[in-house]
Design a protein around this motif. Structure first.
Motif, PDB file in Angstrom:
ATOM      1  N   GLU A 118     -58.243  66.365  63.676  1.00 30.18           N
ATOM      2  CA  GLU A 118     -57.354  67.474  63.977  1.00 30.18           C
ATOM      3  C   GLU A 118     -56.433  67.829  62.825  1.00 30.18           C
ATOM      4  O   GLU A 118     -55.603  68.717  62.943  1.00 30.18           O
ATOM      5  CB  GLU A 118     -56.485  67.171  65.211  1.00 30.18           C
ATOM      6  N   SER A 119     -56.561  67.143  61.692  1.00 32.63           N
ATOM      7  CA  SER A 119     -55.603  67.399  60.632  1.00 32.63           C
ATOM      8  C   SER A 119     -55.782  68.751  59.990  1.00 32.63           C
ATOM      9  O   SER A 119     -54.909  69.224  59.290  1.00 32.63           O
ATOM     10  CB  SER A 119     -55.708  66.300  59.567  1.00 32.63           C
ATOM     11  N   ALA A 120     -56.957  69.397  60.226  1.00 30.92           N
ATOM     12  CA  ALA A 120     -57.126  70.729  59.666  1.00 30.92           C
ATOM     13  C   ALA A 120     -56.235  71.730  60.382  1.00 30.92           C
ATOM     14  O   ALA A 120     -55.855  72.752  59.823  1.00 30.92           O
ATOM     15  CB  ALA A 120     -58.591  71.157  59.784  1.00 30.92           C
ATOM     16  N   ALA A 121     -55.905  71.445  61.650  1.00 28.63           N
ATOM     17  CA  ALA A 121     -55.104  72.383  62.430  1.00 28.63           C
ATOM     18  C   ALA A 121     -53.689  71.889  62.673  1.00 28.63           C
ATOM     19  O   ALA A 121     -52.779  72.684  62.874  1.00 28.63           O
ATOM     20  CB  ALA A 121     -55.789  72.641  63.771  1.00 28.63           C
ATOM     21  N   VAL A 122     -53.480  70.605  62.668  1.00 25.70           N
ATOM     22  CA  VAL A 122     -52.171  70.047  62.983  1.00 25.70           C
ATOM     23  C   VAL A 122     -51.667  69.258  61.782  1.00 25.70           C
ATOM     24  O   VAL A 122     -52.383  68.410  61.259  1.00 25.70           O
ATOM     25  CB  VAL A 122     -52.269  69.108  64.210  1.00 25.70           C
ATOM     26  N   PRO A 123     -50.469  69.517  61.313  1.00 28.57           N
ATOM     27  CA  PRO A 123     -49.949  68.761  60.173  1.00 28.57           C
ATOM     28  C   PRO A 123     -49.722  67.301  60.529  1.00 28.57           C
ATOM     29  O   PRO A 123     -49.784  66.915  61.690  1.00 28.57           O
ATOM     30  CB  PRO A 123     -48.624  69.479  59.870  1.00 28.57           C
ATOM     31  N   TRP A 124     -49.440  66.507  59.518  1.00 28.81           N
ATOM     32  CA  TRP A 124     -49.239  65.072  59.727  1.00 28.81           C
ATOM     33  C   TRP A 124     -47.844  64.840  60.329  1.00 28.81           C
ATOM     34  O   TRP A 124     -46.989  64.202  59.722  1.00 28.81           O
ATOM     35  CB  TRP A 124     -49.391  64.333  58.401  1.00 28.81           C
ATOM     36  N   SER A 125     -47.654  65.357  61.517  1.00 25.02           N
ATOM     37  CA  SER A 125     -46.361  65.194  62.179  1.00 25.02           C
ATOM     38  C   SER A 125     -46.387  63.957  63.058  1.00 25.02           C
ATOM     39  O   SER A 125     -47.450  63.470  63.439  1.00 25.02           O
ATOM     40  CB  SER A 125     -46.046  66.423  63.041  1.00 25.02           C
ATOM     41  N   ARG A 126     -45.201  63.480  63.395  1.00 26.27           N
ATOM     42  CA  ARG A 126     -45.128  62.303  64.264  1.00 26.27           C
ATOM     43  C   ARG A 126     -45.654  62.609  65.654  1.00 26.27           C
ATOM     44  O   ARG A 126     -46.323  61.784  66.273  1.00 26.27           O
ATOM     45  CB  ARG A 126     -43.684  61.807  64.317  1.00 26.27           C
ATOM     46  N   ASP A 164     -61.429  65.082  53.224  1.00 31.53           N
ATOM     47  CA  ASP A 164     -60.482  66.188  53.069  1.00 31.53           C
ATOM     48  C   ASP A 164     -59.294  66.104  54.031  1.00 31.53           C
ATOM     49  O   ASP A 164     -58.139  66.316  53.620  1.00 31.53           O
ATOM     50  CB  ASP A 164     -61.205  67.535  53.238  1.00 31.53           C
ATOM     51  N   PRO A 165     -59.524  65.772  55.324  1.00 25.16           N
ATOM     52  CA  PRO A 165     -58.372  65.690  56.233  1.00 25.16           C
ATOM     53  C   PRO A 165     -57.399  64.552  55.917  1.00 25.16           C
ATOM     54  O   PRO A 165     -56.296  64.525  56.459  1.00 25.16           O
ATOM     55  CB  PRO A 165     -59.024  65.474  57.601  1.00 25.16           C
ATOM     56  N   LEU A 166     -57.804  63.608  55.060  1.00 25.70           N
ATOM     57  CA  LEU A 166     -56.941  62.467  54.753  1.00 25.70           C
ATOM     58  C   LEU A 166     -55.988  62.731  53.598  1.00 25.70           C
ATOM     59  O   LEU A 166     -55.164  61.883  53.277  1.00 25.70           O
ATOM     60  CB  LEU A 166     -57.804  61.237  54.433  1.00 25.70           C
ATOM     61  N   GLU A 167     -56.099  63.891  52.970  1.00 23.00           N
ATOM     62  CA  GLU A 167     -55.255  64.187  51.818  1.00 23.00           C
ATOM     63  C   GLU A 167     -53.770  64.224  52.185  1.00 23.00           C
ATOM     64  O   GLU A 167     -52.913  64.003  51.329  1.00 23.00           O
ATOM     65  CB  GLU A 167     -55.665  65.532  51.193  1.00 23.00           C
ATOM     66  N   GLY A 168     -53.472  64.490  53.461  1.00 14.98           N
ATOM     67  CA  GLY A 168     -52.072  64.497  53.891  1.00 14.98           C
ATOM     68  C   GLY A 168     -51.384  63.158  53.696  1.00 14.98           C
ATOM     69  O   GLY A 168     -50.150  63.080  53.660  1.00 14.98           O
ATOM     70  N   TRP A 169     -52.171  62.092  53.552  1.00 18.24           N
ATOM     71  CA  TRP A 169     -51.638  60.761  53.290  1.00 18.24           C
ATOM     72  C   TRP A 169     -50.797  60.740  52.019  1.00 18.24           C
ATOM     73  O   TRP A 169     -49.845  59.960  51.899  1.00 18.24           O
ATOM     74  CB  TRP A 169     -52.819  59.792  53.200  1.00 18.24           C
ATOM     75  N   LEU A 170     -51.123  61.592  51.064  1.00 15.39           N
ATOM     76  CA  LEU A 170     -50.424  61.594  49.774  1.00 15.39           C
ATOM     77  C   LEU A 170     -49.120  62.376  49.806  1.00 15.39           C
ATOM     78  O   LEU A 170     -48.357  62.333  48.841  1.00 15.39           O
ATOM     79  CB  LEU A 170     -51.343  62.170  48.686  1.00 15.39           C
ATOM     80  N   GLN A 171     -48.864  63.101  50.891  1.00 15.17           N
ATOM     81  CA  GLN A 171     -47.640  63.890  50.998  1.00 15.17           C
ATOM     82  C   GLN A 171     -46.539  63.083  51.688  1.00 15.17           C
ATOM     83  O   GLN A 171     -46.810  62.212  52.507  1.00 15.17           O
ATOM     84  CB  GLN A 171     -47.908  65.177  51.798  1.00 15.17           C
ATOM     85  N   PRO A 172     -45.272  63.361  51.357  1.00 14.67           N
ATOM     86  CA  PRO A 172     -44.172  62.637  52.033  1.00 14.67           C
ATOM     87  C   PRO A 172     -44.204  62.879  53.536  1.00 14.67           C
ATOM     88  O   PRO A 172     -44.595  63.952  54.003  1.00 14.67           O
ATOM     89  CB  PRO A 172     -42.912  63.256  51.400  1.00 14.67           C
ATOM     90  N   ALA A 173     -43.815  61.874  54.280  1.00 18.33           N
ATOM     91  CA  ALA A 173     -43.771  62.007  55.734  1.00 18.33           C
ATOM     92  C   ALA A 173     -42.702  63.010  56.126  1.00 18.33           C
ATOM     93  O   ALA A 173     -41.615  63.064  55.535  1.00 18.33           O
ATOM     94  CB  ALA A 173     -43.480  60.659  56.379  1.00 18.33           C
ATOM     95  N   ALA A 174     -43.023  63.834  57.130  1.00 16.85           N
ATOM     96  CA  ALA A 174     -42.056  64.818  57.618  1.00 16.85           C
ATOM     97  C   ALA A 174     -40.914  64.119  58.342  1.00 16.85           C
ATOM     98  O   ALA A 174     -41.085  63.040  58.916  1.00 16.85           O
ATOM     99  CB  ALA A 174     -42.752  65.800  58.559  1.00 16.85           C
ATOM    100  N   ALA A 175     -39.752  64.734  58.300  1.00 17.24           N
ATOM    101  CA  ALA A 175     -38.605  64.182  59.021  1.00 17.24           C
ATOM    102  C   ALA A 175     -38.868  64.237  60.511  1.00 17.24           C
ATOM    103  O   ALA A 175     -39.611  65.094  60.999  1.00 17.24           O
ATOM    104  CB  ALA A 175     -37.347  64.978  58.686  1.00 17.24           C
ATOM    105  N   ARG A 268     -57.878  56.529  61.864  1.00 18.39           N
ATOM    106  CA  ARG A 268     -57.072  57.731  61.625  1.00 18.39           C
ATOM    107  C   ARG A 268     -55.686  57.593  62.251  1.00 18.39           C
ATOM    108  O   ARG A 268     -54.678  57.964  61.653  1.00 18.39           O
ATOM    109  CB  ARG A 268     -57.791  58.955  62.193  1.00 18.39           C
ATOM    110  N   ILE A 269     -55.666  57.081  63.482  1.00 18.87           N
ATOM    111  CA  ILE A 269     -54.376  56.860  64.139  1.00 18.87           C
ATOM    112  C   ILE A 269     -53.535  55.885  63.326  1.00 18.87           C
ATOM    113  O   ILE A 269     -52.334  56.102  63.098  1.00 18.87           O
ATOM    114  CB  ILE A 269     -54.587  56.334  65.574  1.00 18.87           C
ATOM    115  N   ALA A 270     -54.148  54.793  62.885  1.00 25.10           N
ATOM    116  CA  ALA A 270     -53.420  53.776  62.121  1.00 25.10           C
ATOM    117  C   ALA A 270     -52.864  54.361  60.828  1.00 25.10           C
ATOM    118  O   ALA A 270     -51.717  54.082  60.446  1.00 25.10           O
ATOM    119  CB  ALA A 270     -54.341  52.600  61.813  1.00 25.10           C
ATOM    120  N   LEU A 271     -53.669  55.167  60.140  1.00 27.86           N
ATOM    121  CA  LEU A 271     -53.204  55.751  58.877  1.00 27.86           C
ATOM    122  C   LEU A 271     -52.047  56.710  59.109  1.00 27.86           C
ATOM    123  O   LEU A 271     -51.044  56.675  58.379  1.00 27.86           O
ATOM    124  CB  LEU A 271     -54.367  56.479  58.190  1.00 27.86           C
ATOM    125  N   ARG A 272     -52.162  57.549  60.113  1.00 30.05           N
ATOM    126  CA  ARG A 272     -51.078  58.498  60.411  1.00 30.05           C
ATOM    127  C   ARG A 272     -49.807  57.767  60.851  1.00 30.05           C
ATOM    128  O   ARG A 272     -48.698  58.157  60.489  1.00 30.05           O
ATOM    129  CB  ARG A 272     -51.521  59.470  61.504  1.00 30.05           C
TER     130      ARG A 272
END
Length: 488
Positions: A118-126, A164-175, A268-272
């Motif tokens: 789902e990372s293509a549609a939903v950002p890496w939010s908590r 490709d959906p795992l690239e969000g791992w490299l971005q800072p976590a959202a507040a 995926r859950i563990a990484l997020r």
């Protein structure tokens, strides 16, 4: 005879004594010949049903080749719907379900909708990781045996669809989202959850397999429910880390049980969750687990990309044991692509990193990675190379594996079993049947102490080496023990 004939083999032929004897002795030259003569099956139909090439079936029928792979024997049973007991196997999934696979076209997705990343549609939010964890665990907890049988063959993501959906791992976590603080968990309760997560991980490391997988999934569901209540910031961060560790254990258990797509969901859950909890070192460990899954599925280039993603995202946060472990995954992928020199360099880097490790300075979940583990992993990769060039690599592979066996702790039962399997294969490759037989017996004994389907799959790789030595009673005995355990 009440055998159900849902496959292309007519049921009446299964009553023939000569065919039953051929099945019992795994004499597929005789068995396929009888199927052609009395069952009306052409070589092409046998090949299609058993997922073999027509040329291979032709060579088997003519006696030029025999089936020695346990996995292929299972395909013969499933493709022709030969009851498992006739071939020395346990009841096959189609026997247990009581339905004709050809007439039951349900897919894994019918009972268990694909979760996707789902990372293509939903950002890496908590909120996204909590929602995904709640949904996947609810689905998993109600999965019955029939759905589990379908899940074993469900496709996993590879290539760009995985990476490709795992690239969000490299971005800072959202507040964290601004929400009313309804949670009531305190430090003591979170500490209990952390202890539980640690206990589950230790149990999996010791025994392997999925006997406690549903317990881990249930606990994971409870932690996701607690996070839906939006706890205090300090408690919430610790809960995300617990969520990550439980999901990582659930992924390993699912993978160890053959549930590959379900394992990907939990990875995926563990990484997020690790990303949300700021635990970048554990996130790197999760990516290393995903890389291992790709390596077992012969996707070394995907594995190498996952390792590089782990190294990039955890730089400055991972300790020497984690860095050493990542280098061994890198070495594994390089060996699988035939890059022997690069494999040696990455292995040397792992050994160098490990010399800098100080006991107690890194998280408990990486404590297993010590000199014994490094030797075992290195031996396993050298064995991969030895299968192509035994003279160059079999002896050094055996030396590394012996070091691992001599130095591993008693709690690493799954690893001990894999070590003995690897050592036995080294001896077979070197032509030392006496040593190989003794090590095969040790491998069977060690495998009986685990519930790991991965161990049994690896044990099956020894079976072909025992075929063709019927004049040796010692080899026959080892083969019978292998068959007995693999069929259970």
């Amino acid at each position: 005879m009440n055998a159900k004939s849902a496959g292309p083999l007519p049921s009446e032929i299964l009553d023939r004594d000569d065919l039953r004897r051929a099945f019992a002795e795994h004499d597929f030259t005789a068995a396929f010949g009888l199927m052609k003569k009395y069952g009306g099956l052409s070589q092409n139909k046998i090949a299609a049903a058993c997922q073999l090439t027509p040329g291979k079936v032709s060579r088997i029928v003519s006696g030029q080749q025999q089936i020695t792979s346990f996995e292929v024997i299972c395909r013969v049973s499933d493709g022709l719907h030969i009851p498992g007991h006739m071939l020395g196997l346990a009841r096959r999934p189609w026997e247990q379900s009581g339905k004709d696979d050809a007439g039951d076209q349900d897919t894994d997705g019918a009972a268990d909708p694909p979760t996707g990343d789902e990372s293509a549609a939903v950002p890496w939010s908590r909120g996204a990781v909590v929602s995904m964890a709640a949904r996947v665990t609810r689905s998993d907890l109600v999965m019955d045996r029939r759905a589990a049988s379908r899940a074993i063959v469900a496709a996993v993501a590879t290539g760009a669809g995985l990476l490709d959906p795992l690239e969000g791992w490299l971005q800072p976590a959202a507040a964290g989202e601004s929400q009313p603080l309804r949670g009531r968990l305190g430090r003591a309760e979170v500490a209990e959850l952390e202890t539980t997560a640690r206990a589950f991980r230790a149990w999996d490391h010791k025994f392997g397999g999925g006997l406690r997988r549903k317990a881990v999934v249930g606990q994971l569901n409870e932690v996701a429910a607690a996070l839906e209540e939006h706890q205090r910031p300090e408690i919430e961060e610790r809960l995300y880390r617990v969520l990550a560790q439980l999901a990582g254990t659930a992924a390993t258990m699912a993978w160890d049980s053959g549930l590959q797509r379900r394992a990907q969901d939990y990875y995926r859950i563990a990484l997020r969750a690790a990303h949300a909890g700021g635990d970048l070192a554990f996130g790197a460990n999760v990516l290393a687990g995903m890389a291992r899954q790709m390596l077992y599925r012969d996707r070394p280039h995907d594995a190498l990309d996952l390792v590089r993603l782990a190294q990039d995202g955890s730089r400055g946060h991972a300790g020497p044991r984690v860095r050493a472990m990542l280098h061994t995954r890198e070495a594994w992928a390089l060996a699988a692509t035939g890059r022997s020199a690069a494999f040696g360099r990455a292995t040397a880097q792992a050994a160098e990193e490990l010399t800098n490790a100080v006991p107690g300075e890194e998280p408990y979940w990486i404590a297993y990675f010590d000199e014994a583990e490094l030797a075992g992993v290195t031996g396993g990769r050298l064995l991969d190379l030895a299968r192509k060039d035994p003279r160059a690599h079999a002896e050094s592979a055996a030396d590394e594996i012996r070091t691992a066996i001599a130095t591993r702790g008693a709690d690493a039962r799954r690893s001990h079993a894999l070590d003995w399997i690897g050592l036995a294969e080294c001896s077979f490759l070197q032509g030392d049947l006496t040593e190989a037989v003794g090590q095969t017996h040790r491998a069977v004994e060690a495998a009986q102490e685990t519930q790991s389907s991965r161990v049994r799959t690896q044990l099956g790789s020894l079976y072909p080496y025992t075929v063709g030595h019927s004049a040796s009673p010692q080899v026959r005995e080892a083969r019978d023990r292998l068959r007995g355990l693999l069929a259970s």
